[in-house]
Design a protein around this motif. Structure first.
Motif, mmCIF file in Angstrom:
data_model
loop_
_atom_site.group_PDB
_atom_site.id
_atom_site.type_symbol
_atom_site.label_atom_id
_atom_site.label_comp_id
_atom_site.label_asym_id
_atom_site.label_seq_id
_atom_site.Cartn_x
_atom_site.Cartn_y
_atom_site.Cartn_z
ATOM 1 N N PHE A 136 10.156 -9.331 -3.888
ATOM 2 C CA PHE A 136 10.296 -8.132 -4.709
ATOM 3 C C PHE A 136 10.091 -6.917 -3.823
ATOM 4 O O PHE A 136 9.074 -6.804 -3.144
ATOM 5 C CB PHE A 136 9.273 -8.136 -5.851
ATOM 6 N N SER A 137 11.079 -6.034 -3.790
ATOM 7 C CA SER A 137 10.995 -4.802 -3.005
ATOM 8 C C SER A 137 11.113 -3.620 -3.949
ATOM 9 O O SER A 137 11.875 -3.663 -4.923
ATOM 10 C CB SER A 137 12.121 -4.737 -1.975
ATOM 11 N N TYR A 138 10.398 -2.550 -3.648
ATOM 12 C CA TYR A 138 10.390 -1.373 -4.507
ATOM 13 C C TYR A 138 9.988 -0.157 -3.685
ATOM 14 O O TYR A 138 9.656 -0.267 -2.510
ATOM 15 C CB TYR A 138 9.441 -1.582 -5.685
ATOM 16 N N GLY A 139 10.010 0.996 -4.298
ATOM 17 C CA GLY A 139 9.613 2.218 -3.620
ATOM 18 C C GLY A 139 10.784 3.149 -3.394
ATOM 19 O O GLY A 139 11.898 2.917 -3.870
ATOM 20 N N ALA A 140 10.549 4.206 -2.638
ATOM 21 C CA ALA A 140 11.555 5.247 -2.417
ATOM 22 C C ALA A 140 12.760 4.732 -1.653
ATOM 23 O O ALA A 140 13.888 5.122 -1.905
ATOM 24 C CB ALA A 140 10.931 6.429 -1.678
ATOM 25 N N GLY A 141 12.535 3.862 -0.701
ATOM 26 C CA GLY A 141 13.637 3.330 0.090
ATOM 27 C C GLY A 141 14.158 4.338 1.099
ATOM 28 O O GLY A 141 13.573 5.393 1.315
ATOM 29 N N ASP A 142 15.272 3.991 1.693
ATOM 30 C CA ASP A 142 15.844 4.832 2.751
ATOM 31 C C ASP A 142 16.890 5.808 2.221
ATOM 32 O O ASP A 142 17.609 6.435 2.985
ATOM 33 C CB ASP A 142 16.448 3.960 3.851
ATOM 34 N N GLY A 143 17.012 5.923 0.902
ATOM 35 C CA GLY A 143 17.969 6.835 0.308
ATOM 36 C C GLY A 143 19.314 6.207 -0.001
ATOM 37 O O GLY A 143 20.163 6.824 -0.633
ATOM 38 N N LYS B 135 19.036 3.400 -5.403
ATOM 39 C CA LYS B 135 18.204 4.014 -6.431
ATOM 40 C C LYS B 135 16.758 3.558 -6.240
ATOM 41 O O LYS B 135 16.497 2.393 -5.930
ATOM 42 C CB LYS B 135 18.722 3.565 -7.803
ATOM 43 N N THR B 136 15.817 4.475 -6.403
ATOM 44 C CA THR B 136 14.393 4.147 -6.280
ATOM 45 C C THR B 136 13.997 3.122 -7.336
ATOM 46 O O THR B 136 14.373 3.246 -8.493
ATOM 47 C CB THR B 136 13.548 5.424 -6.459
ATOM 48 N N LYS B 137 13.241 2.102 -6.923
ATOM 49 C CA LYS B 137 12.737 1.100 -7.861
ATOM 50 C C LYS B 137 11.295 1.445 -8.217
ATOM 51 O O LYS B 137 10.502 1.783 -7.336
ATOM 52 C CB LYS B 137 12.779 -0.292 -7.240
ATOM 53 N N PRO B 138 10.935 1.322 -9.488
ATOM 54 C CA PRO B 138 9.555 1.650 -9.891
ATOM 55 C C PRO B 138 8.541 0.653 -9.326
ATOM 56 O O PRO B 138 8.857 -0.509 -9.078
ATOM 57 C CB PRO B 138 9.595 1.583 -11.413
ATOM 58 N N GLU B 139 7.330 1.129 -9.159
ATOM 59 C CA GLU B 139 6.236 0.321 -8.621
ATOM 60 C C GLU B 139 5.696 -0.615 -9.693
ATOM 61 O O GLU B 139 5.501 -0.214 -10.832
ATOM 62 C CB GLU B 139 5.130 1.274 -8.159
ATOM 63 N N PRO B 140 5.446 -1.877 -9.353
ATOM 64 C CA PRO B 140 4.798 -2.774 -10.325
ATOM 65 C C PRO B 140 3.347 -2.340 -10.516
ATOM 66 O O PRO B 140 2.790 -1.607 -9.700
ATOM 67 C CB PRO B 140 4.877 -4.145 -9.652
ATOM 68 N N GLU B 141 2.751 -2.789 -11.577
ATOM 69 C CA GLU B 141 1.361 -2.436 -11.842
ATOM 70 C C GLU B 141 0.458 -3.506 -11.241
ATOM 71 O O GLU B 141 0.545 -4.682 -11.587
ATOM 72 C CB GLU B 141 1.122 -2.335 -13.346
ATOM 73 N N PHE B 142 -0.418 -3.094 -10.323
ATOM 74 C CA PHE B 142 -1.394 -3.988 -9.711
ATOM 75 C C PHE B 142 -2.738 -3.736 -10.378
ATOM 76 O O PHE B 142 -3.227 -2.605 -10.382
ATOM 77 C CB PHE B 142 -1.522 -3.715 -8.206
ATOM 78 N N VAL B 143 -3.325 -4.792 -10.948
ATOM 79 C CA VAL B 143 -4.611 -4.662 -11.635
ATOM 80 C C VAL B 143 -5.565 -5.745 -11.167
ATOM 81 O O VAL B 143 -5.153 -6.786 -10.659
ATOM 82 C CB VAL B 143 -4.449 -4.728 -13.174
ATOM 83 N N GLU C 94 0.808 -1.214 0.000
ATOM 84 C CA GLU C 94 0.000 0.000 0.000
ATOM 85 C C GLU C 94 0.846 1.272 0.000
ATOM 86 O O GLU C 94 0.559 2.217 -0.723
ATOM 87 C CB GLU C 94 -0.932 -0.006 1.213
ATOM 88 N N LYS C 95 1.893 1.303 0.838
ATOM 89 C CA LYS C 95 2.746 2.496 0.941
ATOM 90 C C LYS C 95 4.118 2.094 1.474
ATOM 91 O O LYS C 95 4.281 1.033 2.070
ATOM 92 C CB LYS C 95 2.112 3.529 1.868
ATOM 93 N N ASP C 96 5.104 2.958 1.245
ATOM 94 C CA ASP C 96 6.440 2.715 1.785
ATOM 95 C C ASP C 96 6.355 2.677 3.308
ATOM 96 O O ASP C 96 5.681 3.496 3.913
ATOM 97 C CB ASP C 96 7.408 3.819 1.357
ATOM 98 N N GLN C 97 7.044 1.695 3.901
ATOM 99 C CA GLN C 97 6.993 1.555 5.357
ATOM 100 C C GLN C 97 8.126 0.679 5.855
ATOM 101 O O GLN C 97 8.902 0.152 5.073
ATOM 102 C CB GLN C 97 5.650 0.963 5.784
ATOM 103 N N GLY C 98 8.212 0.534 7.150
ATOM 104 C CA GLY C 98 9.175 -0.358 7.785
ATOM 105 C C GLY C 98 10.573 0.216 7.855
ATOM 106 O O GLY C 98 10.828 1.377 7.529
ATOM 107 N N LYS C 99 11.477 -0.626 8.281
ATOM 108 C CA LYS C 99 12.874 -0.260 8.515
ATOM 109 C C LYS C 99 13.534 0.357 7.283
ATOM 110 O O LYS C 99 14.328 1.289 7.390
ATOM 111 C CB LYS C 99 13.633 -1.510 8.951
ATOM 112 N N PHE C 100 13.208 -0.165 6.101
ATOM 113 C CA PHE C 100 13.854 0.304 4.872
ATOM 114 C C PHE C 100 12.998 1.278 4.078
ATOM 115 O O PHE C 100 13.362 1.647 2.961
ATOM 116 C CB PHE C 100 14.258 -0.890 4.003
ATOM 117 N N ASN C 101 11.846 1.704 4.641
ATOM 118 C CA ASN C 101 10.960 2.663 3.986
ATOM 119 C C ASN C 101 10.671 2.268 2.535
ATOM 120 O O ASN C 101 10.905 3.029 1.608
ATOM 121 C CB ASN C 101 11.548 4.081 4.046
#
Length: 134
Positions: A88-95, A98-106, A30-37
């Motif tokens: 599979f991990s993705y999202g902004a991360g902790d900096g 490099k940011t990984k793009p979001e997969p498409e959920f349909v 749903e959203k970036d979260q946890g230890k690694f954001n």
């Protein structure tokens, strides 16, 4: 079950697989979260698909090695473990990366899921995944 028409070449020596499975391990889409954001999900690759992926990987590595002049080309490890579980991990991360793009959920009709629908995806959710191996 992976049928031959479900698998096709998606680029030079790249393969695409579509299979039914269920999500395993820590699932946060749903959203970036946890230890690694970031966001993450795990899934079990079905045995038949895993066998095909291993076979295709051998062909892919052979093709790549023919394309390089390196004496000992670097070989990435598989994204799945010995039991066929992949993460599979993705999202902004902790900096730190490099940011990984979001997969498409349909949904089953091909409509993109909204935030409320994404919040319902949990460990054990039954899904149909399309995965590329490059």
């Amino acid at each position: 079950m992976l049928r031959e028409d479900d698998r096709f070449k998606s680029g030079p020596m790249a393969n695409r697989y579509t299979f039914n499975t269920e999500l395993v391990g820590f699932v946060a889409v749903e959203k970036d979260q946890g230890k690694f954001n970031n966001r993450t999900f795990g899934y079990q690759i079905p045995e038949e698909t895993l066998e095909q992926m291993h076979s295709d990987r051998v062909e892919l590595l052979s093709w790549v090695k023919k394309q390089t002049k390196a004496k000992k080309p670097w070989e990435a490890i598989t994204v799945w473990d010995e039991k066929g579980i992949a993460k599979f991990s993705y999202g902004a991360g902790d900096g730190s990366r490099k940011t990984k793009p979001e997969p498409e959920f349909v949904d089953v009709h091909g409509r993109r899921l909204n935030q409320e629908q994404l919040s319902l995806i949990k460990r054990g959710s039954k899904v149909c995944l399309t995965v590329d191996q490059k």
